[in-house]
Structure formats: C-alpha cells, structure tokens
Design a protein around this motif. Sequence first.
Motif, PDB file in Angstrom:
ATOM      1  N   SER A  80       7.198  15.365 108.360  1.00 42.46           N
ATOM      2  CA  SER A  80       8.329  16.023 109.243  1.00 42.46           C
ATOM      3  C   SER A  80       9.525  16.674 108.392  1.00 42.46           C
ATOM      4  O   SER A  80      10.109  16.645 107.373  1.00 42.46           O
ATOM      5  CB  SER A  80       9.387  15.203 109.371  1.00 42.46           C
ATOM      6  N   PRO A  81      10.104  17.823 108.879  1.00 35.49           N
ATOM      7  CA  PRO A  81      10.691  19.084 108.538  1.00 35.49           C
ATOM      8  C   PRO A  81      12.077  17.630 108.402  1.00 35.49           C
ATOM      9  O   PRO A  81      13.239  17.936 107.398  1.00 35.49           O
ATOM     10  CB  PRO A  81      10.973  19.581 109.616  1.00 35.49           C
ATOM     11  N   GLU A 117      12.353  15.320 106.832  1.00 37.91           N
ATOM     12  CA  GLU A 117      12.644  14.830 104.965  1.00 37.91           C
ATOM     13  C   GLU A 117      12.512  15.686 104.244  1.00 37.91           C
ATOM     14  O   GLU A 117      12.179  14.736 103.038  1.00 37.91           O
ATOM     15  CB  GLU A 117      11.182  13.639 105.335  1.00 37.91           C
ATOM     16  N   VAL A 118      12.590  16.899 104.628  1.00 37.41           N
ATOM     17  CA  VAL A 118      12.567  17.648 103.032  1.00 37.41           C
ATOM     18  C   VAL A 118      13.692  18.318 103.148  1.00 37.41           C
ATOM     19  O   VAL A 118      15.019  18.572 103.926  1.00 37.41           O
ATOM     20  CB  VAL A 118      11.685  19.162 104.720  1.00 37.41           C
ATOM     21  N   THR A 119      14.305  18.812 101.849  1.00 36.59           N
ATOM     22  CA  THR A 119      15.151  19.012 101.363  1.00 36.59           C
ATOM     23  C   THR A 119      15.013  20.325 101.207  1.00 36.59           C
ATOM     24  O   THR A 119      14.121  21.632 101.971  1.00 36.59           O
ATOM     25  CB  THR A 119      14.866  18.656 100.072  1.00 36.59           C
ATOM     26  N   LEU A 120      16.643  20.913 101.159  1.00 33.99           N
ATOM     27  CA  LEU A 120      16.662  22.359 101.663  1.00 33.99           C
ATOM     28  C   LEU A 120      16.029  23.166 100.912  1.00 33.99           C
ATOM     29  O   LEU A 120      15.510  24.133 100.877  1.00 33.99           O
ATOM     30  CB  LEU A 120      18.671  23.053 101.810  1.00 33.99           C
ATOM     31  N   GLN A 121      16.049  22.453  99.351  1.00 29.34           N
ATOM     32  CA  GLN A 121      15.836  22.628  98.070  1.00 29.34           C
ATOM     33  C   GLN A 121      13.987  23.653  98.630  1.00 29.34           C
ATOM     34  O   GLN A 121      13.299  24.471  98.259  1.00 29.34           O
ATOM     35  CB  GLN A 121      15.213  22.788  97.092  1.00 29.34           C
ATOM     36  N   ALA A 122      13.465  22.653  98.642  1.00 33.18           N
ATOM     37  CA  ALA A 122      11.821  22.635  99.122  1.00 33.18           C
ATOM     38  C   ALA A 122      11.461  23.728 100.624  1.00 33.18           C
ATOM     39  O   ALA A 122      10.482  24.507  99.635  1.00 33.18           O
ATOM     40  CB  ALA A 122      11.034  21.256  99.954  1.00 33.18           C
ATOM     41  N   VAL A 178       1.558  24.365 100.804  1.00 30.77           N
ATOM     42  CA  VAL A 178       2.949  24.004 101.021  1.00 30.77           C
ATOM     43  C   VAL A 178       4.081  24.224 102.135  1.00 30.77           C
ATOM     44  O   VAL A 178       5.012  23.132 102.225  1.00 30.77           O
ATOM     45  CB  VAL A 178       3.556  25.330 100.058  1.00 30.77           C
ATOM     46  N   LEU A 179       3.657  25.169 103.018  1.00 33.23           N
ATOM     47  CA  LEU A 179       3.808  25.015 104.502  1.00 33.23           C
ATOM     48  C   LEU A 179       3.850  23.749 105.297  1.00 33.23           C
ATOM     49  O   LEU A 179       5.058  23.464 105.920  1.00 33.23           O
ATOM     50  CB  LEU A 179       3.270  26.040 105.626  1.00 33.23           C
ATOM     51  N   ARG A 180       2.787  23.455 104.932  1.00 34.33           N
ATOM     52  CA  ARG A 180       2.141  21.928 105.725  1.00 34.33           C
ATOM     53  C   ARG A 180       3.526  21.204 104.989  1.00 34.33           C
ATOM     54  O   ARG A 180       3.759  19.880 105.607  1.00 34.33           O
ATOM     55  CB  ARG A 180       1.799  20.992 105.947  1.00 34.33           C
ATOM     56  N   ASN A 181       3.703  21.046 103.758  1.00 36.33           N
ATOM     57  CA  ASN A 181       4.574  20.016 103.223  1.00 36.33           C
ATOM     58  C   ASN A 181       6.146  20.063 103.348  1.00 36.33           C
ATOM     59  O   ASN A 181       6.551  19.485 103.274  1.00 36.33           O
ATOM     60  CB  ASN A 181       4.436  19.742 101.642  1.00 36.33           C
ATOM     61  N   VAL A 182       6.770  21.096 104.090  1.00 37.26           N
ATOM     62  CA  VAL A 182       7.722  21.235 104.444  1.00 37.26           C
ATOM     63  C   VAL A 182       7.903  20.707 106.087  1.00 37.26           C
ATOM     64  O   VAL A 182       9.134  22.073 106.592  1.00 37.26           O
ATOM     65  CB  VAL A 182       8.405  22.649 103.993  1.00 37.26           C
ATOM     66  N   LEU A 193       2.339  26.225 114.183  1.00 35.79           N
ATOM     67  CA  LEU A 193       4.228  26.495 113.574  1.00 35.79           C
ATOM     68  C   LEU A 193       4.205  25.063 114.211  1.00 35.79           C
ATOM     69  O   LEU A 193       4.267  25.219 115.618  1.00 35.79           O
ATOM     70  CB  LEU A 193       4.690  27.036 113.428  1.00 35.79           C
ATOM     71  N   ARG A 194       6.037  24.077 113.583  1.00 37.22           N
ATOM     72  CA  ARG A 194       6.478  23.457 114.164  1.00 37.22           C
ATOM     73  C   ARG A 194       7.707  24.164 114.464  1.00 37.22           C
ATOM     74  O   ARG A 194       9.397  23.156 113.252  1.00 37.22           O
ATOM     75  CB  ARG A 194       6.648  22.181 113.298  1.00 37.22           C
ATOM     76  N   ARG A 195       7.777  24.600 116.048  1.00 43.28           N
ATOM     77  CA  ARG A 195       8.810  25.954 115.224  1.00 43.28           C
ATOM     78  C   ARG A 195      10.016  25.673 116.129  1.00 43.28           C
ATOM     79  O   ARG A 195      11.082  24.563 114.954  1.00 43.28           O
ATOM     80  CB  ARG A 195       9.127  26.727 116.717  1.00 43.28           C
TER      81      ARG A 195
END
Lengths: 117, 117
Positions: A21-22, A24-29, A75-79, A95-97
Amino acid sequence: MEHYTNVRSQSNRTRTLTHTSPLEVTLQAALDAVGDPVRRRIVRELAGVPDWTRACGTFNHLPVAKSTLSHHFAVLRNVGLLEQRDEGSRRLNRLRREEFEERFPGLLALVLGEDDQ
Amino acid sequence: MEHYTNVRSQSNRTRTLTHTSPLEVTLQAALDAVGDPVRRRIVRELAGVPDWTRACGTFNHLPVAKSTLSHHFAVLRNVGLLEQRDEGSRRLNRLRREEFEERFPGLLALVLGEDDQ
C-alpha cells in the motif's frame, strides 16, 4: 495430480506478486522509484490506457533488458504505484493513481506531466 | 590596498555562486536533488528559519564531510531550490519556495512534510 500441480503453479505465480500500500511507503522509496526515467515512462504509458488492458509484455520497445524491465515493474509495485495480476500468460497492470496521490500529493502528476524523452 | 583586495576577493567569491531558475530545471534533476536524505534535511531545516538567517557553516551537525555538504548546497542551488549570498565570511541561504512550487507543484511540500530520520 498434474492438473493440480498446474493450477497450483499458476496460483503461486500470482501469489508471488507482493503488493504494497502506498500508505506504508517512505518518501525516499517513492522518490527512488520515480527517479528512474524508464519507470516514469512506464507510468506515463500506463496512464494513457484503461486499467488492466496493458500487459508487461507490451513494453518491449523500451530500451532495457527484459530482466531490467521486470525489476522496474517490481519497484513500481513495491511503492504502491502499480497493481498487477496474471491472466493466463499475461501480466496485466493498473496504476494505483488515487491511492498514490493520497499518500504523495502531486508526485504522480509531475511524472505524468513530463514529456517523453 | 589590503582592504580593496579583501573586498574584491569577497566579491569574486559571491560571483562564483551560479543560480538556476527552477523553470529551467528538468524533473529528473529535481528528483535527483531531493532524492538525497541529507539534502532533504537541509531543506527542512532552512524552511524552519527566516530567509537569509542561516549560514552554511551551521550545518556541521549533519553526518557528512564538509566537502560533501558544499556539494549538497550546490545541487540544491542548481535545481533552483536554494538561493545563496555571501555576507562577510558567512554564506547565507534562502529557500526559493514559491518559484520551486510553481515549477514542481507539491514536491517541496512532500519534502517538508517528511519526518527527520
């Protein structure tokens, strides 16, 4: 038994598609993910078609090796920017816009507004 | 004469500070610039103080070599996110918030909203 094995194999393939899920994603990632021009181009191309209509196999025109392309999709999936599912031998994309926009307001719009190089 | 030399030297030092308008900056360059956690921290710290009050020399607490710090400031300047000027021996800083926001809507807000690590 062979049938069972096949089903299981297919099922396992899809099951190996881990999604994040976005939220859970850090800005860095997220910045690392969209920091690559090929990944931004994938995102732009997906934004130009309806969800679940474009398969990974249709991105062979991009100037990278197939293994690199697979890495970019992962990578795109993981962020949390990409959702994928397998249909037969095709791996389809969405895309999970809205979810990505909610977590990183403006970032996807910057990517989509960039000219292809 | 010594006074003149000092003034001239100071002037030359400032003149070597090249600034770039954000309007001339590519998305790739902007993403590269804010893709570094130390640079994002510099930006956040500058956002917390009034313009032209914080000198480069006050960032020595960051865990990087002095030369690396200089490089980070140059990168931020070169993507139009930072303006600098010399006052005596101090190099003072100003974030170009509005100009950067106009060119890359939302990107600076993402950086400023990130927690320090």
